[in-house]
Design an enzyme around this catalytic site. Structure first.
Site, PDB file in Angstrom:
ATOM      1  N   ARG A  15       5.296   3.186  15.046  1.00  0.00           N
ATOM      2  CA  ARG A  15       5.280   2.456  16.203  1.00  0.00           C
ATOM      3  C   ARG A  15       6.386   1.657  16.346  1.00  0.00           C
ATOM      4  O   ARG A  15       6.899   1.529  17.548  1.00  0.00           O
ATOM      5  CB  ARG A  15       3.778   1.736  16.195  1.00  0.00           C
ATOM      6  CG  ARG A  15       2.808   2.812  16.990  1.00  0.00           C
ATOM      7  CD  ARG A  15       1.464   1.818  16.657  1.00  0.00           C
ATOM      8  NE  ARG A  15       1.243   0.745  17.895  1.00  0.00           N
ATOM      9  CZ  ARG A  15      -0.002   0.709  18.111  1.00  0.00           C
ATOM     10  NH1 ARG A  15      -1.239   1.399  17.999  1.00  0.00           N
ATOM     11  NH2 ARG A  15       0.067  -0.206  19.144  1.00  0.00           N
ATOM     12  N   LYS A  28      -4.864   9.399   0.838  1.00  0.00           N
ATOM     13  CA  LYS A  28      -6.495   8.845   0.946  1.00  0.00           C
ATOM     14  C   LYS A  28      -6.457   7.571   1.908  1.00  0.00           C
ATOM     15  O   LYS A  28      -5.436   6.864   2.049  1.00  0.00           O
ATOM     16  CB  LYS A  28      -7.087   8.534  -0.358  1.00  0.00           C
ATOM     17  CG  LYS A  28      -6.638   7.215  -1.183  1.00  0.00           C
ATOM     18  CD  LYS A  28      -7.099   7.015  -2.278  1.00  0.00           C
ATOM     19  CE  LYS A  28      -8.236   5.979  -2.272  1.00  0.00           C
ATOM     20  NZ  LYS A  28      -8.085   4.637  -2.411  1.00  0.00           N
ATOM     21  N   HIS A  40      -2.661   9.967  -6.073  1.00  0.00           N
ATOM     22  CA  HIS A  40      -1.529   9.645  -6.801  1.00  0.00           C
ATOM     23  C   HIS A  40      -1.707   9.637  -8.278  1.00  0.00           C
ATOM     24  O   HIS A  40      -0.755   9.454  -8.829  1.00  0.00           O
ATOM     25  CB  HIS A  40      -0.958   8.516  -6.109  1.00  0.00           C
ATOM     26  CG  HIS A  40      -1.720   7.038  -6.703  1.00  0.00           C
ATOM     27  ND1 HIS A  40      -2.921   6.535  -6.068  1.00  0.00           N
ATOM     28  CD2 HIS A  40      -1.472   6.223  -7.651  1.00  0.00           C
ATOM     29  CE1 HIS A  40      -3.193   5.392  -6.632  1.00  0.00           C
ATOM     30  NE2 HIS A  40      -2.247   5.137  -7.724  1.00  0.00           N
ATOM     31  N   LYS A  63       0.810  10.500 -11.711  1.00  0.00           N
ATOM     32  CA  LYS A  63       1.286   9.663 -12.971  1.00  0.00           C
ATOM     33  C   LYS A  63       1.733  10.704 -14.226  1.00  0.00           C
ATOM     34  O   LYS A  63       0.995  11.678 -14.607  1.00  0.00           O
ATOM     35  CB  LYS A  63       0.167   8.944 -13.295  1.00  0.00           C
ATOM     36  CG  LYS A  63      -0.014   7.736 -12.405  1.00  0.00           C
ATOM     37  CD  LYS A  63      -1.259   6.789 -12.668  1.00  0.00           C
ATOM     38  CE  LYS A  63      -1.851   5.829 -11.695  1.00  0.00           C
ATOM     39  NZ  LYS A  63      -1.042   4.738 -11.502  1.00  0.00           N
ATOM     40  N   GLU A  72      -8.778  -3.112 -13.410  1.00  0.00           N
ATOM     41  CA  GLU A  72      -7.683  -3.845 -12.619  1.00  0.00           C
ATOM     42  C   GLU A  72      -7.912  -5.367 -12.831  1.00  0.00           C
ATOM     43  O   GLU A  72      -8.936  -5.719 -12.790  1.00  0.00           O
ATOM     44  CB  GLU A  72      -7.525  -3.334 -11.175  1.00  0.00           C
ATOM     45  CG  GLU A  72      -7.364  -2.045 -10.982  1.00  0.00           C
ATOM     46  CD  GLU A  72      -7.258  -1.580  -9.473  1.00  0.00           C
ATOM     47  OE1 GLU A  72      -6.245  -1.413  -9.065  1.00  0.00           O
ATOM     48  OE2 GLU A  72      -8.298  -1.474  -8.528  1.00  0.00           O
ATOM     49  N   ASP A 108     -13.652   3.961  -3.418  1.00  0.00           N
ATOM     50  CA  ASP A 108     -12.425   3.523  -3.599  1.00  0.00           C
ATOM     51  C   ASP A 108     -11.365   4.112  -4.869  1.00  0.00           C
ATOM     52  O   ASP A 108     -10.468   4.678  -4.865  1.00  0.00           O
ATOM     53  CB  ASP A 108     -12.051   1.815  -3.509  1.00  0.00           C
ATOM     54  CG  ASP A 108     -10.424   1.757  -3.499  1.00  0.00           C
ATOM     55  OD1 ASP A 108      -9.714   2.258  -2.745  1.00  0.00           O
ATOM     56  OD2 ASP A 108     -10.246   0.700  -4.150  1.00  0.00           O
ATOM     57  N   HIS A 110      -9.809   9.050  -8.048  1.00  0.00           N
ATOM     58  CA  HIS A 110      -8.972   8.797  -9.290  1.00  0.00           C
ATOM     59  C   HIS A 110      -9.777   9.278 -10.466  1.00  0.00           C
ATOM     60  O   HIS A 110      -9.383  10.054 -11.499  1.00  0.00           O
ATOM     61  CB  HIS A 110      -8.380   7.439  -9.341  1.00  0.00           C
ATOM     62  CG  HIS A 110      -7.773   7.160  -8.250  1.00  0.00           C
ATOM     63  ND1 HIS A 110      -7.051   7.957  -7.418  1.00  0.00           N
ATOM     64  CD2 HIS A 110      -7.554   5.888  -7.579  1.00  0.00           C
ATOM     65  CE1 HIS A 110      -6.383   7.183  -6.239  1.00  0.00           C
ATOM     66  NE2 HIS A 110      -6.666   5.943  -6.463  1.00  0.00           N
ATOM     67  N   LYS A 113     -12.334  -4.581 -10.152  1.00  0.00           N
ATOM     68  CA  LYS A 113     -11.398  -5.332  -9.851  1.00  0.00           C
ATOM     69  C   LYS A 113     -11.440  -6.774 -10.632  1.00  0.00           C
ATOM     70  O   LYS A 113     -12.726  -7.026 -10.832  1.00  0.00           O
ATOM     71  CB  LYS A 113     -11.337  -5.805  -8.525  1.00  0.00           C
ATOM     72  CG  LYS A 113     -11.277  -4.724  -7.462  1.00  0.00           C
ATOM     73  CD  LYS A 113      -9.944  -4.295  -7.029  1.00  0.00           C
ATOM     74  CE  LYS A 113      -9.683  -2.963  -6.124  1.00  0.00           C
ATOM     75  NZ  LYS A 113      -8.352  -2.184  -6.203  1.00  0.00           N
TER      76      LYS A 113
HETATM   77  C1  BG6 Z   1      -5.845   3.023  -4.836  1.00  0.00           C
HETATM   78  C2  BG6 Z   1      -6.889   1.961  -4.419  1.00  0.00           C
HETATM   79  O1  BG6 Z   1      -6.142   4.400  -4.762  1.00  0.00           O
HETATM   80  O2  BG6 Z   1      -5.648   2.719  -6.174  1.00  0.00           O
HETATM   81  C3  BG6 Z   1      -6.567   0.579  -4.877  1.00  0.00           C
HETATM   82  O3  BG6 Z   1      -7.268   2.116  -3.158  1.00  0.00           O
HETATM   83  C4  BG6 Z   1      -6.203   0.468  -6.353  1.00  0.00           C
HETATM   84  O4  BG6 Z   1      -7.716  -0.323  -4.711  1.00  0.00           O
HETATM   85  C5  BG6 Z   1      -5.383   1.518  -6.814  1.00  0.00           C
HETATM   86  O5  BG6 Z   1      -5.747  -0.911  -6.608  1.00  0.00           O
HETATM   87  C6  BG6 Z   1      -4.922   1.755  -8.284  1.00  0.00           C
HETATM   88  O6  BG6 Z   1      -3.941   2.442  -8.467  1.00  0.00           O
HETATM   89  P1  BG6 Z   1      -2.727   2.322  -9.563  1.00  0.00           P
HETATM   90  O7  BG6 Z   1      -1.594   3.021  -9.847  1.00  0.00           O
HETATM   91  O8  BG6 Z   1      -2.421   0.792  -9.608  1.00  0.00           O
HETATM   92  O9  BG6 Z   1      -3.604   2.318 -10.814  1.00  0.00           O
END
Ligand code: BG6
Length: 478
Positions: free
Chosen positions: A47, A143, A173, A177, A211, A230, A235, A329
């Site tokens: 935008r 996502k 993603h 990796k 994390e 999430d 993942h 987290k």
């Molecule tokens: C994302 C989540 O998909 O993956 C985040 O929305 C998370 O909350 C992240 O922190 C973690 O990715 P990575 O590559 O740092 O392990």
């Protein structure tokens, strides 16, 4: 298997956070190493009312901030490929100017949608209307693809109205990796694991994605998501699928995804008592005090920032083998790892010494390590029989494969999108199987009235998650 190489890349959300942290730096790195098709033009859209020059400046700053200096060769070449077209996707007439800007794409057009999913439908309709969804166009989606099965189907239907499945690239993603791909190499490029990779020899599997970060300014998103949706829905289930799948006949999109989806469909619905949720309170992470989730949010919340589950894959190979999953987290450290715990030897000839079952630990991040614990004789002249001890056979892949650049996950994924290889992208049936299992868990939580238990930031989650494993005589690997 790759398709034709795109000659144009169209980035939606080109000024956003993901573009600045990941996409632009990854594209710059690909350009620096000569991976991009020679004449690939990259058109950014969002935008913000920028011109080409301002977008190039934004891109330069993003690359300088997020890509190490030794990977920034030929930045000028990369910046010269960039152009920009402002677009408010809610105003359909803007797509005509976008189409004009994109122009001809003789090798094909790759599109990357890194915008709010609420804008997907309008964006896709706009693309289709101005002829940017034709035969040579591929689309990649980030996502969250919905918040449950029904909403994910709505998004998938909207995309399918303009793009057939073989031109849709859904991103998880984690699949980009290097270390996650190495899981495939470890399992299928070595002979020694496969004969043991089943319920006869494996006692249980643990998958941890811990994390240290908290809300990271994403309160609205996280409040509507929580750890289950999430991290587990995507993942962690992809990691589980890679661990549990049958050997595919080749490393190609069809065979790999066929095997993963069988695992995802075989996930047994969770029963009461097989999950624990938690929410962090204030505490110390890495020596610094951090506030609790509700304090960061500024109000009370029942959203889980931690979840631990005991899952089963209902098929012959995994009969009776629990898969313990946990993610949270504000854990004590950033750690993604998979632990494969083998069974005890059937009979011990060592009367005096205890033997411990072998264990394979696959470190995904931050360190890429493969550790196999073995029993060994302790040196010495023991008259009462041999003494044994567990010793690690430890491979630090960063050392073993030093001198090779570790790529950002998005480098792999953008390259595959441009070259048309879907192997590391998630197929619709996988996403739907993932949501079906997750929706049932959320329904169960609702039925049970399960609310998150508090845990201190900097701990490994509520004590109930330890009990979840310990009830089966299992300890989480820490
Ligand atoms: C994302 C989540 O998909 O993956 C985040 O929305 C998370 O909350 C992240 O922190 C973690 O990715 P990575 O590559 O740092 O392990």
């Amino acid at each position: 298997m790759t398709g034709t190489k795109a000659s144009k890349l169209l980035l939606f959300g080109a000024t956003g956070d993901l573009a600045q942290r990941m996409l632009l730096p990854s594209l710059s790195a690909l350009a620096a190493d000569g991976f991009l098709p020679e004449r690939l033009g990259i058109i950014g859209t969002a935008r913000s009312d920028l011109d080409d020059h301002a977008f190039r400046n934004l891109a330069r700053a993003a690359v300088e901030t997020h890509l190490p200096a030794n990977r920034r060769a030929s930045m000028a070449d990369f910046l010269n490929r960039l152009s920009y077209q402002p677009l408010d996707v809610t105003a359909p007439e803007g797509f005509d100017a976008l189409a004009e800007r994109v122009g001809e794409a003789p090798g094909g057009l790759s599109i990357f949608l890194s915008t709010a999913p609420s804008l997907f439908e309008q964006t896709i309709a706009g693309l289709a209307r101005v002829g940017l969804a034709g035969d040579g166009a591929r689309i990649s989606l980030e996502k969250p693809l919905g918040h449950d099965l029904a909403s994910s189907c709505t998004i998938n239907d909207a995309v399918a109205a303009a793009f057939p499945e073989e031109r849709i690239f859904r991103i998880d993603h984690y699949l980009g990796k290097e270390t996650v791909q190495n899981l495939i190499a470890l399992r299928f490029a070595n002979l020694m694991f496969e004969p043991l990779w089943n319920a006869r020899h494996i006692d249980h599997v643990q998958i941890t994605v811990a994390e240290t970060v908290g809300l990271e300014g994403r309160a609205d998103f996280y409040e509507n998501t929580g750890a289950l949706r999430d991290m587990v829905q995507n993942h962690m289930l992809q990691l589980l699928a890679l661990v549990a799948m049958e050997p595919p006949v080749s490393f190609d999109a069809g065979p790999v995804r066929d095997e993963k989806v069988k695992v995802l469909r075989a996930l047994r619905p969770l029963k009461a008592g097989e999950s624990v949720t938690g929410q962090y309170r204030g505490g110390a992470v890495g020596g610094a005090f951090v506030p609790g989730y509700d304090e960061e949010l500024g109000r009370d919340s029942e959203v889980e920032t931690f979840v631990a589950l005991k899952a089963h894959v209902d098929n012959w190979r995994w009969h009776g083998v629990p898969f313990y999953l946990r993610t949270g987290k504000r854990m004590p450290q950033r750690l993604t790892e998979i632990v494969v715990q083998f069974r005890c030897i059937p009979h011990s000839i060592f009367k005096q010494a205890r033997t411990h079952p072998n264990r394979l630990v696959i470190g995904i991040q931050p360190r890429e390590n493969i550790t196999l614990s073995l029993m060994a004789k302790v040196p010495g002249l023991d008259r009462r029989g041999m003494s044994l001890r567990q010793v690690p056979l430890d491979i630090a892949l960063a050392d073993a494969l030093s001198g090779r650049e570790r790529r950002i996950a998005y480098e792999r994924l953008l390259l595959d999108l441009i070259e048309g290889d879907q192997t590391l992208f998630v197929r619709r049936d996988e996403v739907e199987a993932q949501w079906r299992w997750i929706d049932a868990i959320r329904a169960l939580w609702q039925e049970e009235g399960l609310t998150p238990r508090p845990y201190s930031a900097g701990s490994w989650g509520p004590s109930a998650s330890i009990a979840l494993a310990e009830r089966d005589g299992v300890s989480w690997h820490e």
